[in-house]
Design a protein around this motif. Structure first.
Motif, PDB file in Angstrom:
ATOM      1  N   ASP A  66      -2.817 -16.535  -1.609  1.00 51.44           N
ATOM      2  CA  ASP A  66      -2.460 -16.469  -3.033  1.00 51.44           C
ATOM      3  C   ASP A  66      -2.845 -17.749  -3.771  1.00 51.44           C
ATOM      4  O   ASP A  66      -3.245 -17.710  -4.932  1.00 51.44           O
ATOM      5  N   TRP A 126     -14.305  -6.810   0.864  1.00 49.60           N
ATOM      6  CA  TRP A 126     -13.417  -7.377   1.864  1.00 49.60           C
ATOM      7  C   TRP A 126     -11.975  -7.442   1.367  1.00 49.60           C
ATOM      8  O   TRP A 126     -11.030  -7.298   2.151  1.00 49.60           O
ATOM      9  N   ASN A 127     -11.792  -7.632   0.070  1.00 49.34           N
ATOM     10  CA  ASN A 127     -10.444  -7.628  -0.487  1.00 49.34           C
ATOM     11  C   ASN A 127      -9.782  -6.275  -0.242  1.00 49.34           C
ATOM     12  O   ASN A 127      -8.621  -6.200   0.190  1.00 49.34           O
ATOM     13  N   LYS A 128     -10.532  -5.198  -0.486  1.00 45.55           N
ATOM     14  CA  LYS A 128     -10.003  -3.851  -0.277  1.00 45.55           C
ATOM     15  C   LYS A 128      -9.716  -3.597   1.197  1.00 45.55           C
ATOM     16  O   LYS A 128      -8.674  -3.045   1.567  1.00 45.55           O
ATOM     17  N   ILE A 135      -9.092  -5.805   3.602  1.00 44.12           N
ATOM     18  CA  ILE A 135      -7.971  -6.628   4.067  1.00 44.12           C
ATOM     19  C   ILE A 135      -6.631  -6.061   3.602  1.00 44.12           C
ATOM     20  O   ILE A 135      -5.673  -5.992   4.363  1.00 44.12           O
ATOM     21  N   LYS A 136      -6.585  -5.666   2.347  1.00 41.82           N
ATOM     22  CA  LYS A 136      -5.342  -5.125   1.808  1.00 41.82           C
ATOM     23  C   LYS A 136      -4.981  -3.797   2.484  1.00 41.82           C
ATOM     24  O   LYS A 136      -3.816  -3.553   2.814  1.00 41.82           O
ATOM     25  N   SER A 137      -5.979  -2.919   2.689  1.00 39.30           N
ATOM     26  CA  SER A 137      -5.694  -1.606   3.279  1.00 39.30           C
ATOM     27  C   SER A 137      -5.258  -1.722   4.737  1.00 39.30           C
ATOM     28  O   SER A 137      -4.508  -0.881   5.223  1.00 39.30           O
ATOM     29  N   ASN A 156      -3.564  -4.302   5.843  1.00 35.89           N
ATOM     30  CA  ASN A 156      -2.367  -5.155   5.842  1.00 35.89           C
ATOM     31  C   ASN A 156      -2.560  -6.421   6.671  1.00 35.89           C
ATOM     32  O   ASN A 156      -1.678  -6.860   7.413  1.00 35.89           O
ATOM     33  N   THR A 203      -2.786 -10.312   7.309  1.00 40.86           N
ATOM     34  CA  THR A 203      -2.223 -11.534   6.743  1.00 40.86           C
ATOM     35  C   THR A 203      -2.633 -12.718   7.614  1.00 40.86           C
ATOM     36  O   THR A 203      -3.195 -12.557   8.698  1.00 40.86           O
ATOM     37  N   ALA A 226      -8.843 -13.141  -0.387  1.00 40.01           N
ATOM     38  CA  ALA A 226      -7.959 -11.968  -0.314  1.00 40.01           C
ATOM     39  C   ALA A 226      -6.714 -12.250   0.504  1.00 40.01           C
ATOM     40  O   ALA A 226      -5.692 -11.573   0.349  1.00 40.01           O
ATOM     41  N   LEU A 227      -6.781 -13.264   1.354  1.00 40.10           N
ATOM     42  CA  LEU A 227      -5.675 -13.554   2.261  1.00 40.10           C
ATOM     43  C   LEU A 227      -4.696 -14.588   1.717  1.00 40.10           C
ATOM     44  O   LEU A 227      -3.561 -14.653   2.157  1.00 40.10           O
ATOM     45  N   GLN A 276      -7.358  -0.315  13.296  1.00 42.70           N
ATOM     46  CA  GLN A 276      -7.016   0.727  12.349  1.00 42.70           C
ATOM     47  C   GLN A 276      -7.875   1.972  12.570  1.00 42.70           C
ATOM     48  O   GLN A 276      -7.390   3.105  12.508  1.00 42.70           O
TER      49      GLN A 276
END
Length: 325
Positions: free
Chosen positions: A107, A313-315, A317-319, A321, A323, A104-105, A175
């Motif tokens: 590309d 974990w993808n969700k 990490i993205k929520s 933000n 990096t 998820a981190l 968060q």
């Protein structure tokens, strides 16, 4: 009529391949096995590897060597094993923070979490501990959150590296509580703990093997554990729910993987040998002393766990933000 010889040819080839796989399993292993660890010595991942190596060596009849290859947020070790010969002699001690976090981190990940590896077994799981240096003027989690809110950006927190569970988990903690802390990444738990003990970094959310002895001795304050129950090695440290933050839980796991394409009989032999190793009484005693929970899962169950956690974990990490910067 022209297809019969071709069909027979495929049957012969398939039979030969099966025979080779069975022969490999019968002779495997005939030389040392390497456990490639994506972290430096110290902490949950290295501890789990060393819990397994000696008993597995006895069960399987060959030396099992722990080989630490930290670097590039775990990618050095993962890429090394992904490209290794799929013969069962080069295995990956996989850390959930890398296996489910890095996809998820990053590309352009140089390995695929599913396609490049064959699961052998889940080895250990661990809750995490919210630990702070004694210089932080708080005695419990509520006081810490209030202090952090009153001093935004003044506290530094350590992680085992960008993209690790300690990094992702602490960002989710920030968060969920509305606090602001500065991230200081390290190359594993060992160097992170040293700076937290020295007070150069004030906060570390990490697994018990890294900080349990320091919490027990009073060199660090344990504010809460992030599991559903208290940790037996730190019975006086409450859970996050008991400490007033029921919505925050964090668990790490360590599993054993082989390169994709490793013959099924070899994987089966490794799986059964790992199961026998983890069931030995002395391994349970050592894991309890280290603050690690043994939790065996089959390759099928491990595959299901990974496929469940990747989107979660993808969700997350993205929520949040998160990096690698």
């Amino acid at each position: 009529m022209n297809y019969l010889p071709i069909a027979q040819r495929f049957l012969v080839i398939a039979s030969l391949a099966l025979g080779i796989s069975v022969a490999q399993a019968q002779t495997f292993p005939d030389r040392p096995i390497s456990l490639i660890v994506p972290n430096p010595p110290g902490g949950l991942v290295d501890t789990s590897a060393r819990l397994l190596s000696e008993p597995l060596s006895r069960v399987i009849g060959q030396p099992v060597i722990v080989d630490n290859k930290p670097g590039a947020s775990g990618n050095t070790a993962y890429q090394y094993v992904a490209k290794a010969k799929p013969d069962g002699y080069t295995l990956l001690i996989s850390y959930s923070g890398y296996h489910v976090g890095n996809p998820a981190l990053m590309d352009k990940l140089p390995w695929d979490p599913i396609k490049d590896f064959s699961p052998i077994a889940l080895l250990t799981v661990s809750t995490n501990v919210i630990a702070v240096h004694p210089s932080v003027p708080v005695n419990n989690l509520k006081e810490f959150i209030a202090y952090a809110k009153a001093n935004p950006g003044k506290l530094n927190y350590a992680s085992q590296g960008n993209g690790s569970v300690s990094h992702i988990g602490t960002e989710i903690f920030k968060q969920s509580t509305g606090i602001d802390m500065v991230h200081v990444p390290y190359k594993g738990s060992g160097p992170a703990v040293q700076d937290v003990l020295a007070g150069q970094v004030q906060v570390f959310i990490t697994t018990p093997p890294s900080v349990m002895q320091h919490v027990q001795s009073g060199k660090l304050k344990g504010l809460a554990v992030t599991g559903k129950i208290r940790h037996p090695g730190m019975p006086n440290v409450p859970t996050t729910a008991e400490a007033g933050l029921p919505g925050f839980q964090l668990e790490s796991w360590v599993a054993l993987y082989a390169p994709a394409g490793t013959p099924a009989p070899v994987v089966a032999k490794l799986t059964e040998s790992v199961k026998k190793s983890l069931a030995l009484p002395e391994v349970k005693e050592r894991s309890d002393a280290a603050g690690v929970e043994l939790r065996y899962l089959t390759p099928t169950a491990m595959d299901a766990l990974l496929k469940k956690e990747l989107p979660y974990w993808n969700k997350a990490i993205k929520s949040a933000n998160i990096t690698l910067d």
